[in-house]
Design an enzyme around this catalytic site. Structure first.
Site, short mmCIF file in Angstrom:
data_model
loop_
_atom_site.label_atom_id
_atom_site.label_comp_id
_atom_site.label_asym_id
_atom_site.label_seq_id
_atom_site.Cartn_x
_atom_site.Cartn_y
_atom_site.Cartn_z
N LYS A 1 -19.27 52.07 29.25
CA LYS A 1 -17.93 52.18 28.82
C LYS A 1 -17.74 52.52 27.46
O LYS A 1 -16.57 53.00 26.93
CB LYS A 1 -17.12 50.96 29.39
CG LYS A 1 -17.16 50.88 30.88
CD LYS A 1 -16.59 49.71 31.56
CE LYS A 1 -16.52 49.83 33.06
NZ LYS A 1 -15.69 50.85 33.47
N ASP B 1 -12.80 64.11 40.06
CA ASP B 1 -13.74 62.98 39.77
C ASP B 1 -13.16 62.09 39.11
O ASP B 1 -12.81 62.26 37.82
CB ASP B 1 -15.03 63.50 39.36
CG ASP B 1 -15.98 62.64 38.94
OD1 ASP B 1 -15.84 61.28 39.32
OD2 ASP B 1 -17.14 62.84 38.47
N ASP C 1 -11.74 54.46 31.05
CA ASP C 1 -12.07 54.67 29.74
C ASP C 1 -11.23 55.54 29.00
O ASP C 1 -11.00 55.27 27.79
CB ASP C 1 -13.66 54.78 29.73
CG ASP C 1 -14.62 54.02 30.60
OD1 ASP C 1 -14.26 52.76 30.71
OD2 ASP C 1 -15.57 54.42 31.05
N ALA D 1 -8.56 63.67 32.76
CA ALA D 1 -10.08 63.40 32.79
C ALA D 1 -10.32 63.53 34.31
O ALA D 1 -11.58 63.68 34.56
CB ALA D 1 -10.19 62.19 32.25
#
Ligand code: ADP
Length: 301
Positions: free
Chosen positions: A42, A246, A252, A282
């Site tokens: 992370k 995904d 994060d 993302a």
């Protein structure tokens, strides 16, 4: 005035991923795909996400003196992250052993390795870096006492952002430093401890705020996020509708983007709106660090 826009304190892992037809039961051996090795953890994810957006970013972390450590240092450097405060040695680089079946369900074993040896002394050794940014962000894949020590070392006025993942109950000193505390539903329940969160994310955010942090953000996946501030009320932040491929590492990227934008002087709801666009971008690509967008890609969403 500052050397960096964001300093991240946290973990760096090599993610070792094998696709399998079926995840093995006790005593069973299954054959899987070729091994894929990805940079993760992370802390490293947050640092790479911020740097990809254009933030001047440094990471305070620990890796092993081994090929996985070199892979992580290379991926951080090529994203533009300053790695001068990434220490090496004491243990092997942290790894996550991940098996994924065709439905996308996974089983994960994490060996913290060097992440578990990132000590309060390491935080003190990085004091100059920790005092060189308007915002410092952290997560909990490193020892809690190291995160607490990093908070104690911050210059007056430096903003501290925490995503308490993996979640555990937090000491008051750490909770009170968070501005904001960023949690998903699962993390919110663990931090609240006794299940008295109330109905709906606005209520969860208010309940968490009552525990002491200066502000709170609850992330809701495709549902966006909710922000809460002691004096600024509660705000719903809409998500951006995308085709999710995904979701690995979306949280994060969200945390990194939010922390960076707060350091630029944006209000919490405005910064969270930007972070929601980064999180959405993302999830449109495979992987964690490989999926993180540039500022131009966020603007084009
Ligand atoms: P975590 O991975 O920590 O559980 P979330 O899944 O809530 O975090 O994702 C963080 C943020 O990323 C969300 O608040 C949202 O803004 C964005 N995001 C995540 N999943 C999606 C999705 N399917 N569609 C659009 N945005 C998403």
């Amino acid at each position: 005035m500052y050397d960096y826009d964001l300093v991240v304190v946290g973990s760096a892992n090599a993610d070792l991923v094998i696709g399998v037809e079926r995840r093995p039961a006790a005593g069973e051996t299954v054959l899987g795909s070729d091994l894929a090795v990805h940079p993760g953890g992370k802390g490293a994810n947050q640092a790479v996400a911020a740097a990809r957006l254009g933030a001047r970013t440094a990471l305070v972390a620990r890796v092993g003196e081994d090929p996985h450590g070199r892979l992580l240092l290379d991926s951080l450097s090529s994203a533009g992250v300053d790695t001068s405060a990434v220490a090496a040695g004491r243990a092997p680089t942290g790894v996550a052993l991940i098996t994924v079946d065709p439905s996308g369900d996974n089983s994960i074993v994490v060996s913290p390795g060097a992440n578990g040896r990132l000590t309060p002394g390491d935080a003190r050794a990085a004091e100059r870096v920790l005092r060189s940014a308007p915002v410092v962000s952290a997560q909990l894949e490193i020892p809690l006492e190291t995160v607490t020590e990093a908070v104690r070392l911050l210059a007056p006025g430096t903003r501290f952002v925490l995503n308490p993942s993996p979640p555990r109950e937090l000491p008051a000193e750490l909770l009170e430093a968070c501005d904001p505390l960023i949690v998903n539903e699962h993390e919110a329940r663990v931090i609240a401890g006794d299940g008295t969160l109330g109905d709906g994310p606005e209520e969860w955010a208010r309940a968490l705020l009552a525990l002491g942090p200066r502000s709170v953000v609850v992330t809701l996946g495709a549902g966006g996020a909710v922000t809460a501030e002691a004096d600024g009320g509660v705000t719903r932040v809409p998500s951006v509708t995308v085709d999710a491929v995904d979701t690995t590492g979306a949280g994060d990227a969200f945390t990194a983007a939010l922390a960076w934008r707060l350091g630029l002087g944006e209000s919490l709801p405005v910064a969270a709106g930007y972070a929601a666009r980064v999180g959405a971008a993302a999830v449109t690509r495979e992987g964690a660090q490989a999926s993180y967008p540039t500022a131009e890609e966020v603007a084009a969403l």
